[in-house]
Design a protein around this motif. Structure first.
Motif, PDB file in Angstrom:
ATOM      1  N   LYS A 119       0.975  -1.148  -0.022  1.00  0.00           N
ATOM      2  CA  LYS A 119       0.085   0.024  -0.008  1.00  0.00           C
ATOM      3  C   LYS A 119       0.961   1.278  -0.055  1.00  0.00           C
ATOM      4  O   LYS A 119       0.291   2.253  -0.464  1.00  0.00           O
ATOM      5  N   SER A 120       2.030   1.235   0.547  1.00  0.00           N
ATOM      6  CA  SER A 120       3.165   2.037   0.664  1.00  0.00           C
ATOM      7  C   SER A 120       3.861   2.380  -0.674  1.00  0.00           C
ATOM      8  O   SER A 120       4.600   3.290  -0.821  1.00  0.00           O
ATOM      9  N   GLY A 121       3.564   1.584  -1.737  1.00  0.00           N
ATOM     10  CA  GLY A 121       4.294   1.715  -2.841  1.00  0.00           C
ATOM     11  C   GLY A 121       5.200   0.896  -3.179  1.00  0.00           C
ATOM     12  O   GLY A 121       6.010   0.740  -4.313  1.00  0.00           O
ATOM     13  N   PHE A 122       5.674  -0.065  -2.311  1.00  0.00           N
ATOM     14  CA  PHE A 122       6.668  -1.047  -2.265  1.00  0.00           C
ATOM     15  C   PHE A 122       6.338  -2.169  -3.135  1.00  0.00           C
ATOM     16  O   PHE A 122       5.253  -2.527  -3.301  1.00  0.00           O
ATOM     17  N   GLN A 123       7.318  -2.814  -4.040  1.00  0.00           N
ATOM     18  CA  GLN A 123       6.874  -3.719  -5.085  1.00  0.00           C
ATOM     19  C   GLN A 123       7.902  -5.021  -4.386  1.00  0.00           C
ATOM     20  O   GLN A 123       8.823  -5.040  -4.213  1.00  0.00           O
ATOM     21  N   LEU A 124       7.119  -6.165  -4.598  1.00  0.00           N
ATOM     22  CA  LEU A 124       7.824  -7.440  -4.235  1.00  0.00           C
ATOM     23  C   LEU A 124       9.052  -7.873  -5.314  1.00  0.00           C
ATOM     24  O   LEU A 124       8.527  -7.699  -6.426  1.00  0.00           O
ATOM     25  N   ALA A 125      10.066  -8.075  -4.875  1.00  0.00           N
ATOM     26  CA  ALA A 125      11.123  -8.411  -5.742  1.00  0.00           C
ATOM     27  C   ALA A 125      11.177 -10.020  -5.594  1.00  0.00           C
ATOM     28  O   ALA A 125      11.315 -10.888  -6.757  1.00  0.00           O
ATOM     29  N   TYR A 126      11.244 -10.552  -4.434  1.00  0.00           N
ATOM     30  CA  TYR A 126      11.476 -12.301  -4.363  1.00  0.00           C
ATOM     31  C   TYR A 126      11.421 -12.240  -2.627  1.00  0.00           C
ATOM     32  O   TYR A 126      11.516 -11.542  -1.888  1.00  0.00           O
ATOM     33  N   ARG A 127      11.200 -13.556  -2.575  1.00  0.00           N
ATOM     34  CA  ARG A 127      11.055 -14.240  -0.828  1.00  0.00           C
ATOM     35  C   ARG A 127      12.707 -14.463  -0.697  1.00  0.00           C
ATOM     36  O   ARG A 127      13.356 -15.081  -1.286  1.00  0.00           O
TER      37      ARG A 127
END
Length: 287
Positions: A119-127
């Motif tokens: 919600k704050s704009g972060f994007q998931l790259a990987y776990r």
């Protein structure tokens, strides 16, 4: 950063003593910090640690460590359990992100906070997966290609490390790789570094990190060197990017057990890093 007042809630930069308190909180959360982490973290960016105070009582922490001119890493995002759900953490989060405005920001988010980070704009790259193992009795033969970091030109080590991180982290590595009671080594052939890493003592057992290598075989050699330096019967931990299948295979080959996961996330978007050569994350707190 100037102090920010919100009724009886104050946000201000941590002192070194405040950081020791925050690291104790991290230990209580089960994050198992290293014994020398406070000094290394503070040396990386003394202005990069904020604490929230309710009257005269510290109740929340966040780290927003700056690297070079383009990158920052957010960690240590902790609100003491009895003060959660009242907005104190959100105010601290906003204050911390404001100090990193204009930079790419990374973090390793715990599972139950990932939706908030999105919600704050972060994007998931990987776990990232934390694996646990225990030193057995078998010891791998010494490999002459594995040499102490201290025996090398530090500029050569920095040059090898540079592609693995979004910006310069010289100040951090100077302290990190010289920790007391740690084992920092590189794999060198024909005077070229082909991999390096470190093992450090923690509240429980030992952590390997970073573990960078040009090939899975070199990573395996360095890994064997590190576990040979873990006292018999002691646990050790390796934080592995799940996208690196060879790193996951390394952990599984040695019978390590998956403990928990984090989400490596970036704002506004993930940088291009050679994850196929990242076999162990340096630290969830500072990247």
């Amino acid at each position: 950063m100037s102090e920010q007042r919100m009724s009886n809630y104050t946000i201000k930069p941590m002192t070194r003593a405040d950081l020791a308190v925050a690291i104790d909180w991290a230990a209580a959360e089960g994050w198992n910090p290293g014994l020398q982490d406070a000094d290394c973290f503070y040396a990386a960016d003394a202005s990069g640690f904020l604490m929230g105070w309710l009257e005269e009582e510290p109740i929340a922490a966040i780290s927003v460590v700056k690297y070079g001119s383009t990158f920052g890493f957010l960690g240590f995002y902790i609100v003491r359990p009895e003060f959660r759900g009242r907005g104190y953490g959100w105010q601290l989060w906003q204050a911390g992100l404001a100090t990193l405005e204009g930079r790419t920001v990374g973090l390793d988010g715990v599972v139950d906070q990932q939706s908030n980070y999105l919600k704050s704009g972060f994007q998931l790259a990987y776990r990232n997966i934390r694996y646990e193992g225990q030193r057995g009795t078998a010891i791998a033969p010494a490999d002459p290609a594995v040499v102490s970091i201290a025996s090398l030109d530090f500029a050569q080590v920095l040059a090898y490390d540079r592609p693995f991180f979004p910006d310069d982290r010289t100040a951090f590595l100077q302290g990190w790789l010289a920790q007391p009671d740690s084992t920092a080594v590189a794999y060198v052939q024909d005077q070229a570094i082909l991999g390096y890493g470190m093992l450090r003592p923690c509240r429980q057992g030992y952590k390997i990190g970073p573990l960078f290598a040009d090939t899975p075989a070199i990573a395996d050699t360095l890994f064997q060197h590190f576990i040979a330096h873990v006292p018999a019967g002691q646990p050790f931990y390796l934080d592995v990017p799940e996208v690196n299948e060879a790193a996951v295979a390394l952990a599984q080959r040695y019978g390590l057990t998956s403990m928990f996961e984090t989400a490596r996330m970036y704002l506004p978007e993930p940088p291009q890093l050679p994850t196929e050569r990242i076999f162990g994350v340096t630290t969830f707190e500072l990247g």
